[in-house]
Scaffold this motif. Structure first.
Motif, PDB file in Angstrom:
ATOM      1  N   GLN A   3       0.823  -1.205   0.000  1.00  0.00           N
ATOM      2  CA  GLN A   3       0.000   0.000   0.000  1.00  0.00           C
ATOM      3  C   GLN A   3       0.859   1.258   0.000  1.00  0.00           C
ATOM      4  N   LYS A   4       1.936   1.250   0.792  1.00  0.00           N
ATOM      5  CA  LYS A   4       2.824   2.415   0.869  1.00  0.00           C
ATOM      6  C   LYS A   4       3.469   2.695  -0.487  1.00  0.00           C
ATOM      7  N   ILE A   8       3.109   6.049  -2.827  1.00  0.00           N
ATOM      8  CA  ILE A   8       4.274   6.820  -3.266  1.00  0.00           C
ATOM      9  C   ILE A   8       4.315   6.911  -4.790  1.00  0.00           C
ATOM     10  N   GLU A   9       3.909   5.842  -5.461  1.00  0.00           N
ATOM     11  CA  GLU A   9       3.854   5.863  -6.926  1.00  0.00           C
ATOM     12  C   GLU A   9       2.843   6.907  -7.400  1.00  0.00           C
ATOM     13  N   ARG A  10       1.707   6.978  -6.713  1.00  0.00           N
ATOM     14  CA  ARG A  10       0.697   7.983  -7.059  1.00  0.00           C
ATOM     15  C   ARG A  10       1.215   9.392  -6.797  1.00  0.00           C
ATOM     16  N   LEU A  11       1.986   9.534  -5.720  1.00  0.00           N
ATOM     17  CA  LEU A  11       2.580  10.834  -5.410  1.00  0.00           C
ATOM     18  C   LEU A  11       3.512  11.276  -6.539  1.00  0.00           C
ATOM     19  N   CYS A  12       4.334  10.360  -7.016  1.00  0.00           N
ATOM     20  CA  CYS A  12       5.249  10.681  -8.119  1.00  0.00           C
ATOM     21  C   CYS A  12       4.478  11.083  -9.373  1.00  0.00           C
ATOM     22  N   ASN A  13       3.362  10.423  -9.608  1.00  0.00           N
ATOM     23  CA  ASN A  13       2.533  10.775 -10.765  1.00  0.00           C
ATOM     24  C   ASN A  13       1.969  12.184 -10.619  1.00  0.00           C
ATOM     25  N   ARG A  14       1.577  12.542  -9.402  1.00  0.00           N
ATOM     26  CA  ARG A  14       1.051  13.894  -9.170  1.00  0.00           C
ATOM     27  C   ARG A  14       2.150  14.937  -9.324  1.00  0.00           C
ATOM     28  N   LYS A  88      -1.142  18.764   0.977  1.00  0.00           N
ATOM     29  CA  LYS A  88      -2.433  18.074   1.094  1.00  0.00           C
ATOM     30  C   LYS A  88      -3.056  17.851  -0.286  1.00  0.00           C
ATOM     31  N   GLU A  89      -2.873  18.815  -1.169  1.00  0.00           N
ATOM     32  CA  GLU A  89      -3.432  18.695  -2.520  1.00  0.00           C
ATOM     33  C   GLU A  89      -2.843  17.495  -3.265  1.00  0.00           C
ATOM     34  N   ILE A  90      -1.574  17.195  -3.017  1.00  0.00           N
ATOM     35  CA  ILE A  90      -0.945  16.055  -3.697  1.00  0.00           C
ATOM     36  C   ILE A  90      -0.933  14.805  -2.815  1.00  0.00           C
ATOM     37  N   GLU A  91      -1.656  14.884  -1.681  1.00  0.00           N
ATOM     38  CA  GLU A  91      -1.804  13.748  -0.754  1.00  0.00           C
ATOM     39  C   GLU A  91      -0.453  13.208  -0.295  1.00  0.00           C
ATOM     40  N   LEU A  92       0.383  14.127   0.136  1.00  0.00           N
ATOM     41  CA  LEU A  92       1.731  13.782   0.584  1.00  0.00           C
ATOM     42  C   LEU A  92       1.738  13.071   1.935  1.00  0.00           C
ATOM     43  N   GLY A  93       0.818  13.458   2.815  1.00  0.00           N
ATOM     44  CA  GLY A  93       0.832  12.953   4.184  1.00  0.00           C
ATOM     45  C   GLY A  93       0.822  11.439   4.306  1.00  0.00           C
ATOM     46  N   GLU A  94       0.041  10.782   3.461  1.00  0.00           N
ATOM     47  CA  GLU A  94      -0.088   9.327   3.542  1.00  0.00           C
ATOM     48  C   GLU A  94       1.192   8.600   3.136  1.00  0.00           C
ATOM     49  N   CYS A  95       2.115   9.321   2.516  1.00  0.00           N
ATOM     50  CA  CYS A  95       3.353   8.703   2.039  1.00  0.00           C
ATOM     51  C   CYS A  95       4.504   8.826   3.039  1.00  0.00           C
TER      52      CYS A  95
END
Length: 229
Positions: A3-4, A8-14, A88-95
C-alpha cells in the motif's frame, strides 16, 4: 505492491516526476521520528531552492511590484501554511515515514510536518536531476497560485506594519520577548510580549510558533497606538 509503495507511486505521478534514485525520495519522506537518517537536510536545501524559484518568478512577471510587495508575496507563497496546503493537494501525508508516536498523534496531517516534507522533496529532486527540473516542478505545484496573484490584495503583516509606523516617526523598534513555551515538542504554544518602550505599550500574543505569537502581539500593539493617534 504494498500500500505504501502504491501511495508513493501515485505521489510521483502527481508530481510528474520519477526519481532516478528512489532512496532520495524515501529520505525526503522520512520524518525525524521515523529514522535516524531523516529529511531535515533535504528540507534545508529545498527551502533555499523554493525561495529562489518563487523570487525569480515574481521578479520576472510582476514588473510593477515594488520591493516590499515582492517580499510580502514571496513570504506568503513559501510560508508553512501554503506549503502544507500544497502537500495536502498532492496527498503527501499518507506517504510519510513517521515514528509510532507521530503516527498515533496524526503527524501525517500536521501542517509543519507536511510543509517540511514538501521542501525536502524539492531538495531531493534537485539532488536527483538538478535545478531546472526542480524549478519546473515548483512552478507546476504553484501554477494556480501564481496565476491568481493580485497585487492589490497584498497586505503587510502586523510586524511589518508596526515597524514601518515606528520608523516613519523615528521611534525605537519594538522588542519581542519570549515569555514561555508550553506543550509537547510536537504541539507547542509560544507566548510572546511586544514591548514599545517609548509608547509605554506592552501586549501579549500566543501561537503555534514564535513568529505567529509575535504577529499577534504586534497586531494588538498596532491597534493600541493607532487608537491613540
Amino acid at each position: 505492491m504494498s500500500q505504501k509503495k502504491l501511495l508513493i507511486e501515485r505521489l510521483c505521478n502527481r508530481l510528474g516526476y520519477q526519481f532516478s534514485d528512489p532512496s532520495l525520495l524515501k529520505l525526503a519522506l522520512t520524518h525525524r521520528s521515523g529514522a535516524n537518517k531523516h529529511n531535515e537536510r533535504l528540507e534545508f536545501l529545498g527551502d533555499a531552492i523554493l525561495g529562489m524559484v518563487i523570487a525569480e518568478y515574481l521578479f520576472t512577471h510582476l514588473k510593477k511590484a515594488d520591493e516590499g510587495q515582492l517580499t510580502r508575496l514571496r513570504a506568503s507563497l513559501v510560508k508553512g501554511k501554503t506549503l502544507a496546503e500544497i502537500a495536502k493537494e498532492i496527498e503527501l501525508g499518507e506517504c510519510l515515514y513517521l515514528g509510532e508516536g507521530e503516527l498515533k498523534s496524526g503527524g501525517f496531517r500536521r501542517a509543519s510536518i507536511l510543509a517540511d516534507a514538501l521542501e525536502a522533496i524539492i531538495g531531493a529532486v534537485y539532488q536527483d536531476s538538478g535545478f531546472e527540473v526542480a524549478k519546473t516542478i515548483i512552478l507546476t505545484l504553484y501554477q494556480k497560485r501564481l496565476q491568481n496573484i493580485d497585487l492589490k490584495a497584498v497586505h503587510k503583516d502586523p510586524k511589518t506594519e508596526l515597524q514601518e509606523w515606528l520608523q516613519s516617526r523615528k521611534l525605537p523598534l519594538p522588542d519581542y520577548e519570549l515569555l514561555k513555551v508550553t506543550g509537547d515538542p510536537h504541539k507547542q504554544t509560544f507566548d510572546v510580549a511586544c514591548i514599545l518602550a517609548e509608547k509605554k505599550v506592552r501586549t501579549h500574543g500566543s501561537g503555534s510558533s514564535r513568529r505567529n505569537a509575535e504577529q499577534q502581539a504586534a497586531e494588538k500593539a498596532l491597534a493600541i497606538i493607532l487608537d491613540g493617534n
